[in-house]
Design a protein around this motif. Sequence first.
Motif, PDB file in Angstrom:
ATOM      1  N   VAL A   1     -29.443   2.126  14.367  1.00  0.00           N
ATOM      2  CA  VAL A   1     -29.716   0.890  13.618  1.00  0.00           C
ATOM      3  C   VAL A   1     -29.436  -0.351  14.464  1.00  0.00           C
ATOM      4  O   VAL A   1     -30.203  -1.318  14.452  1.00  0.00           O
ATOM      5  CB  VAL A   1     -28.878   0.869  12.319  1.00  0.00           C
ATOM      6  N   LEU A   2     -28.339  -0.336  15.224  1.00  0.00           N
ATOM      7  CA  LEU A   2     -27.907  -1.548  15.916  1.00  0.00           C
ATOM      8  C   LEU A   2     -28.634  -1.808  17.231  1.00  0.00           C
ATOM      9  O   LEU A   2     -28.737  -2.960  17.657  1.00  0.00           O
ATOM     10  CB  LEU A   2     -26.394  -1.475  16.181  1.00  0.00           C
ATOM     11  N   LEU A   3     -29.143  -0.768  17.891  1.00  0.00           N
ATOM     12  CA  LEU A   3     -29.769  -0.963  19.200  1.00  0.00           C
ATOM     13  C   LEU A   3     -30.977  -1.906  19.129  1.00  0.00           C
ATOM     14  O   LEU A   3     -31.048  -2.883  19.893  1.00  0.00           O
ATOM     15  CB  LEU A   3     -30.165   0.394  19.793  1.00  0.00           C
TER      16      LEU A   3
ATOM     17  N   VAL B   1     -15.061  -5.590  23.862  1.00  0.00           N
ATOM     18  CA  VAL B   1     -15.506  -4.647  22.839  1.00  0.00           C
ATOM     19  C   VAL B   1     -16.178  -3.427  23.469  1.00  0.00           C
ATOM     20  O   VAL B   1     -16.169  -2.338  22.893  1.00  0.00           O
ATOM     21  CB  VAL B   1     -16.422  -5.309  21.790  1.00  0.00           C
ATOM     22  N   GLY B   2     -16.752  -3.598  24.662  1.00  0.00           N
ATOM     23  CA  GLY B   2     -17.303  -2.440  25.365  1.00  0.00           C
ATOM     24  C   GLY B   2     -16.210  -1.472  25.779  1.00  0.00           C
ATOM     25  O   GLY B   2     -16.341  -0.247  25.616  1.00  0.00           O
ATOM     26  N   ILE B   3     -15.117  -1.993  26.302  1.00  0.00           N
ATOM     27  CA  ILE B   3     -13.969  -1.159  26.665  1.00  0.00           C
ATOM     28  C   ILE B   3     -13.396  -0.479  25.420  1.00  0.00           C
ATOM     29  O   ILE B   3     -13.057   0.712  25.430  1.00  0.00           O
ATOM     30  CB  ILE B   3     -12.890  -2.019  27.361  1.00  0.00           C
ATOM     31  N   ASP B   4     -13.322  -1.228  24.323  1.00  0.00           N
ATOM     32  CA  ASP B   4     -12.789  -0.693  23.070  1.00  0.00           C
ATOM     33  C   ASP B   4     -13.613   0.498  22.579  1.00  0.00           C
ATOM     34  O   ASP B   4     -13.063   1.511  22.146  1.00  0.00           O
ATOM     35  CB  ASP B   4     -12.783  -1.811  22.022  1.00  0.00           C
ATOM     36  N   LEU B   5     -14.930   0.400  22.642  1.00  0.00           N
ATOM     37  CA  LEU B   5     -15.802   1.487  22.208  1.00  0.00           C
ATOM     38  C   LEU B   5     -15.538   2.758  23.008  1.00  0.00           C
ATOM     39  O   LEU B   5     -15.386   3.847  22.433  1.00  0.00           O
ATOM     40  CB  LEU B   5     -17.269   1.069  22.357  1.00  0.00           C
ATOM     41  N   VAL B   6     -15.490   2.646  24.326  1.00  0.00           N
ATOM     42  CA  VAL B   6     -15.275   3.827  25.168  1.00  0.00           C
ATOM     43  C   VAL B   6     -13.936   4.491  24.842  1.00  0.00           C
ATOM     44  O   VAL B   6     -13.843   5.721  24.675  1.00  0.00           O
ATOM     45  CB  VAL B   6     -15.340   3.440  26.654  1.00  0.00           C
TER      46      VAL B   6
ATOM     47  N   PHE C   1     -21.892  -2.820  20.977  1.00  0.00           N
ATOM     48  CA  PHE C   1     -20.670  -2.078  21.287  1.00  0.00           C
ATOM     49  C   PHE C   1     -19.700  -2.079  20.106  1.00  0.00           C
ATOM     50  O   PHE C   1     -19.159  -1.045  19.721  1.00  0.00           O
ATOM     51  CB  PHE C   1     -19.974  -2.694  22.510  1.00  0.00           C
ATOM     52  N   ASN C   2     -19.498  -3.265  19.534  1.00  0.00           N
ATOM     53  CA  ASN C   2     -18.518  -3.408  18.464  1.00  0.00           C
ATOM     54  C   ASN C   2     -18.934  -2.653  17.211  1.00  0.00           C
ATOM     55  O   ASN C   2     -18.112  -2.023  16.538  1.00  0.00           O
ATOM     56  CB  ASN C   2     -18.335  -4.893  18.144  1.00  0.00           C
ATOM     57  N   GLY C   3     -20.240  -2.701  16.889  1.00  0.00           N
ATOM     58  CA  GLY C   3     -20.715  -2.019  15.687  1.00  0.00           C
ATOM     59  C   GLY C   3     -20.580  -0.512  15.768  1.00  0.00           C
ATOM     60  O   GLY C   3     -20.139   0.139  14.815  1.00  0.00           O
ATOM     61  N   VAL C   4     -20.927   0.066  16.900  1.00  0.00           N
ATOM     62  CA  VAL C   4     -20.795   1.520  17.058  1.00  0.00           C
ATOM     63  C   VAL C   4     -19.324   1.927  17.018  1.00  0.00           C
ATOM     64  O   VAL C   4     -18.967   2.984  16.479  1.00  0.00           O
ATOM     65  CB  VAL C   4     -21.460   1.982  18.370  1.00  0.00           C
ATOM     66  N   ALA C   5     -18.443   1.073  17.540  1.00  0.00           N
ATOM     67  CA  ALA C   5     -17.012   1.390  17.571  1.00  0.00           C
ATOM     68  C   ALA C   5     -16.389   1.476  16.183  1.00  0.00           C
ATOM     69  O   ALA C   5     -15.310   2.056  16.025  1.00  0.00           O
ATOM     70  CB  ALA C   5     -16.270   0.343  18.406  1.00  0.00           C
ATOM     71  N   PHE C   6     -17.044   0.900  15.158  1.00  0.00           N
ATOM     72  CA  PHE C   6     -16.522   0.998  13.802  1.00  0.00           C
ATOM     73  C   PHE C   6     -16.311   2.457  13.381  1.00  0.00           C
ATOM     74  O   PHE C   6     -15.372   2.767  12.654  1.00  0.00           O
ATOM     75  CB  PHE C   6     -17.496   0.351  12.810  1.00  0.00           C
ATOM     76  N   VAL C   7     -17.206   3.345  13.830  1.00  0.00           N
ATOM     77  CA  VAL C   7     -17.161   4.731  13.364  1.00  0.00           C
ATOM     78  C   VAL C   7     -15.963   5.484  13.933  1.00  0.00           C
ATOM     79  O   VAL C   7     -15.171   6.054  13.170  1.00  0.00           O
ATOM     80  CB  VAL C   7     -18.487   5.450  13.675  1.00  0.00           C
TER      81      VAL C   7
END
Length: 442
Positions: A310-312, A406-411, A351-357
Motif C-alpha cells: 500500500v505504501l510504496l 526511520v530507515g534504521i528503525d525499520l531494519v 520506512f516508518n509505515g512498514v515499521a508499524f507492523v
Amino acid sequence: MSLRSNVLWNLAGAGLPLLVGAALIPYLVRNIGVEAFGILTLIWALIGYFSLFDLGVGRALTQQVAQQRVAGRSNEVPALVKSGLLFAGVMGVLGGVVLALAVEPLAARGLKVSPALHADVVQALRIAAAAVPLATVTVGLRGVLEAYEDFRAVNLLRLVLGIATFGLPALSVMLFGPSLTWIVAALMGARLVFVVAHWLPVRRHLGRGLGGVRAGRRELRQLLSFGAWMTVSNVISPLMVTADRFVISGVLGAAVVAYYTVPSEVLLRVLILPGALTGALFPRLASLMATDMAAATRVYRRSLLLSAVVLLPISGVLTFGAHWGLSLWLGEAFADRAAPVTSLLALGLLFNGVAFVPFAAVQAAGLARVTAQLHVAEAFVYFPLLIVGLHAFGLAGAAFAWTARVGIDLVLLLVVAHRSVFRRPPGAGLRHNLPTSEPERP
C-alpha cells in the motif's frame, strides 16, 4: 468483530479528519499567518507529546486487558482499569504542571516567537497545559476500548475529535479573529467533552462503574511492568518524530517552521493506513501469541506485506509530485520552499509505515524493553544528525535526518521481530506481564 472490520473503522476514524484538515489548513494559513499556524502545529504536537505522561499505561491496558479476557479473568479487569486511569490522571496533572512552568522560556527562547505574537502564544500554551491530564486519561480509556476491540466506538470518537482539531480553530477564527488563545481554548473544551464520551462505552464494556472497585498496588505494578519500558519508547519515539520542528524553530526561527511542519503533518497523516492496521493488530496479536503462535505469525506476515504494497506507490507519488501538489494547495511560493522537504520525507514515510507492523508485534509479545532500548540508541544518532543537517542544508537536512532514522528503525525492528518474537514458543514473551498463571489454551 473481524480484523478487517477493525482496520476499516480505524481508517475512517483517522482518514476523514485528514480530508477536513486538507480543506481547512489553507484557510487557517491565510487568516492567522504562516508563523501563527506553525505555532499552532507545535501546540498540537505538545498536547500529544505530553499525553505520554501516562507512562505507557494506555498501551499496557490494551495488552493486559486483552490477555485477561482471553484467559477468562474478566472479573479482574475493573480493578486493573481503575488503577490505570487514576495513575494516568495523576501523571497528566504532573505533565500539565511541567508544561505550565516551561511556558515563558519556551515562548521567549525555545520557539523564537516574534514579539507581536509573544503574549498570545504564552496564553495559548498555558491553556494547552491544562489539557494534558485530559489527554492522558483519554489515552487510558481508549486503551481499554481497544482491548475489547471496540474499534467502532474508538473511531467514531476519533473521527469527531479529529474534525474538531481542524474545525474548531477555523470556527474560532471566524468568531474571534486570529487569536491562538481562543483557538486553543476551544480545543481544550473539546478534550473535556471527549473524556466523558470515552468513559461511556468503557463503562458499558465493564458492566459497571468503578465506584466500588479498589485500585491496588498489584494492578499498578502489573501495568507498569509493561508500561515503564513503554514510557521510554513513548517519550523518545514521538520526540524523534516531533522534535525536528522545535529544533528548526530554535535554529532557523518560527517563521520557517510551517514550510517543514505542513508537509510533515500531511505525510504523517498518511500513516493512518498502517496505523489503522496495527491499531487492530496489536490486541489481536497479544491474544494469539498467548494461544496460537502459528496463527500470529501468519497474521504478522500478511500485515507486513500489505503495509509495503500500500505504501510504496503512495510514497513514490508524493516524492515526485510534491511541488505540483503543494502549488495547487498552498501556492507556488510555498511549494518552492516546502517541496524538497516533502520529497525527502516521503521516502521516510515508507520506512516508518512498514515499521508499524514489527513494532506492534514486538510490543504485543511484551518486549517493550527491547523497543525502548532501540529508540534510546537511535536517539544518540538522530539528534546530532538533525542539528548538523540543519546547519549544513537547512530544512532539507532536517528531512534527511528523519528519513535516515526511520530507515534504521525499520531494519532493527524487523530483525528483532524475526529473532525474538516468532521463534519463541506460544506465550513465552507474555508471562512476565501476568502475575497469575499462564492463560489456558483452547
